[in-house]
Design a protein around this motif. Sequence first.
Motif, PDB file in Angstrom:
ATOM      1  N   ILE A  44      33.105 -45.287   9.998  1.00  0.00           N
ATOM      2  CA  ILE A  44      33.577 -44.210  10.854  1.00  0.00           C
ATOM      3  C   ILE A  44      32.965 -44.407  12.232  1.00  0.00           C
ATOM      4  O   ILE A  44      31.751 -44.492  12.383  1.00  0.00           O
ATOM      5  CB  ILE A  44      33.184 -42.829  10.283  1.00  0.00           C
ATOM      6  N   VAL A  45      33.833 -44.478  13.234  1.00  0.00           N
ATOM      7  CA  VAL A  45      33.386 -44.639  14.608  1.00  0.00           C
ATOM      8  C   VAL A  45      33.689 -43.354  15.346  1.00  0.00           C
ATOM      9  O   VAL A  45      34.843 -42.922  15.424  1.00  0.00           O
ATOM     10  CB  VAL A  45      34.106 -45.832  15.290  1.00  0.00           C
ATOM     11  N   GLU A  46      32.655 -42.744  15.880  1.00  0.00           N
ATOM     12  CA  GLU A  46      32.830 -41.482  16.586  1.00  0.00           C
ATOM     13  C   GLU A  46      33.146 -41.762  18.050  1.00  0.00           C
ATOM     14  O   GLU A  46      32.463 -42.540  18.709  1.00  0.00           O
ATOM     15  CB  GLU A  46      31.549 -40.660  16.480  1.00  0.00           C
ATOM     16  N   ILE A  47      34.198 -41.134  18.537  1.00  0.00           N
ATOM     17  CA  ILE A  47      34.607 -41.300  19.929  1.00  0.00           C
ATOM     18  C   ILE A  47      34.411 -39.966  20.627  1.00  0.00           C
ATOM     19  O   ILE A  47      34.911 -38.931  20.169  1.00  0.00           O
ATOM     20  CB  ILE A  47      36.075 -41.749  20.020  1.00  0.00           C
ATOM     21  N   ASP A  48      33.693 -39.995  21.731  1.00  0.00           N
ATOM     22  CA  ASP A  48      33.400 -38.769  22.478  1.00  0.00           C
ATOM     23  C   ASP A  48      34.556 -38.487  23.439  1.00  0.00           C
ATOM     24  O   ASP A  48      34.580 -38.971  24.565  1.00  0.00           O
ATOM     25  CB  ASP A  48      32.078 -38.931  23.232  1.00  0.00           C
ATOM     26  N   ASP A  52      35.331 -38.603  27.777  1.00  0.00           N
ATOM     27  CA  ASP A  52      36.508 -39.236  28.377  1.00  0.00           C
ATOM     28  C   ASP A  52      37.236 -38.263  29.294  1.00  0.00           C
ATOM     29  O   ASP A  52      37.654 -38.631  30.399  1.00  0.00           O
ATOM     30  CB  ASP A  52      37.471 -39.724  27.291  1.00  0.00           C
ATOM     31  N   ARG A  53      37.382 -37.032  28.831  1.00  0.00           N
ATOM     32  CA  ARG A  53      38.090 -36.025  29.645  1.00  0.00           C
ATOM     33  C   ARG A  53      37.311 -35.694  30.915  1.00  0.00           C
ATOM     34  O   ARG A  53      37.892 -35.562  31.994  1.00  0.00           O
ATOM     35  CB  ARG A  53      38.307 -34.758  28.818  1.00  0.00           C
ATOM     36  N   ARG A  54      35.980 -35.561  30.795  1.00  0.00           N
ATOM     37  CA  ARG A  54      35.168 -35.270  31.987  1.00  0.00           C
ATOM     38  C   ARG A  54      35.242 -36.420  32.990  1.00  0.00           C
ATOM     39  O   ARG A  54      35.339 -36.187  34.206  1.00  0.00           O
ATOM     40  CB  ARG A  54      33.717 -35.016  31.582  1.00  0.00           C
ATOM     41  N   TYR A  55      35.203 -37.653  32.474  1.00  0.00           N
ATOM     42  CA  TYR A  55      35.283 -38.821  33.364  1.00  0.00           C
ATOM     43  C   TYR A  55      36.640 -38.849  34.075  1.00  0.00           C
ATOM     44  O   TYR A  55      36.713 -39.085  35.288  1.00  0.00           O
ATOM     45  CB  TYR A  55      35.074 -40.102  32.563  1.00  0.00           C
ATOM     46  N   THR A  56      37.722 -38.599  33.335  1.00  0.00           N
ATOM     47  CA  THR A  56      39.057 -38.601  33.936  1.00  0.00           C
ATOM     48  C   THR A  56      39.172 -37.506  34.990  1.00  0.00           C
ATOM     49  O   THR A  56      39.705 -37.739  36.080  1.00  0.00           O
ATOM     50  CB  THR A  56      40.126 -38.396  32.845  1.00  0.00           C
TER      51      THR A  56
END
Length: 128
Positions: A44-48, A52-56
């Motif tokens: 299981i790979v957790e993706i934050d 991503d949304r804050r960076y965009t």
Amino acid sequence: ILGKFFDAEAADYKKEVAAKVPNYNRLLEKAGDKVLDFAMSSRIVEIDRDADRRYTFATRNAKKAAEKGEMYPQSSPMVEVWEFKNDDAESHEALTKLMEAIKGASGDLSGEDKEAVEALLKIGVPPM
């Protein structure tokens, strides 16, 4: 006449050597003995996605501000390090005035900002 014949034969021999077909099975011969394990394992790979949304969001706003000719603040929580020249009397005096201005403006701060300014003022301007 024989010299021309031998020269032509030598040239033909060199062409044949250069055009020799490579051994296409060489890779299989060299690495064919190795057994590779292609078994899959669950992980299981957790993706934050929030990051991503804050960076965009920050990137989009920075581009809009740049198009308008304005500045947009850094959105990274990483502390940015600035170095100031302090090797002559003029730059030392400018840094001293800057510290005095920071001390005067620090009255309206609260929380982490106030603690950071107090730590900076405690360090003060180093000697030349």
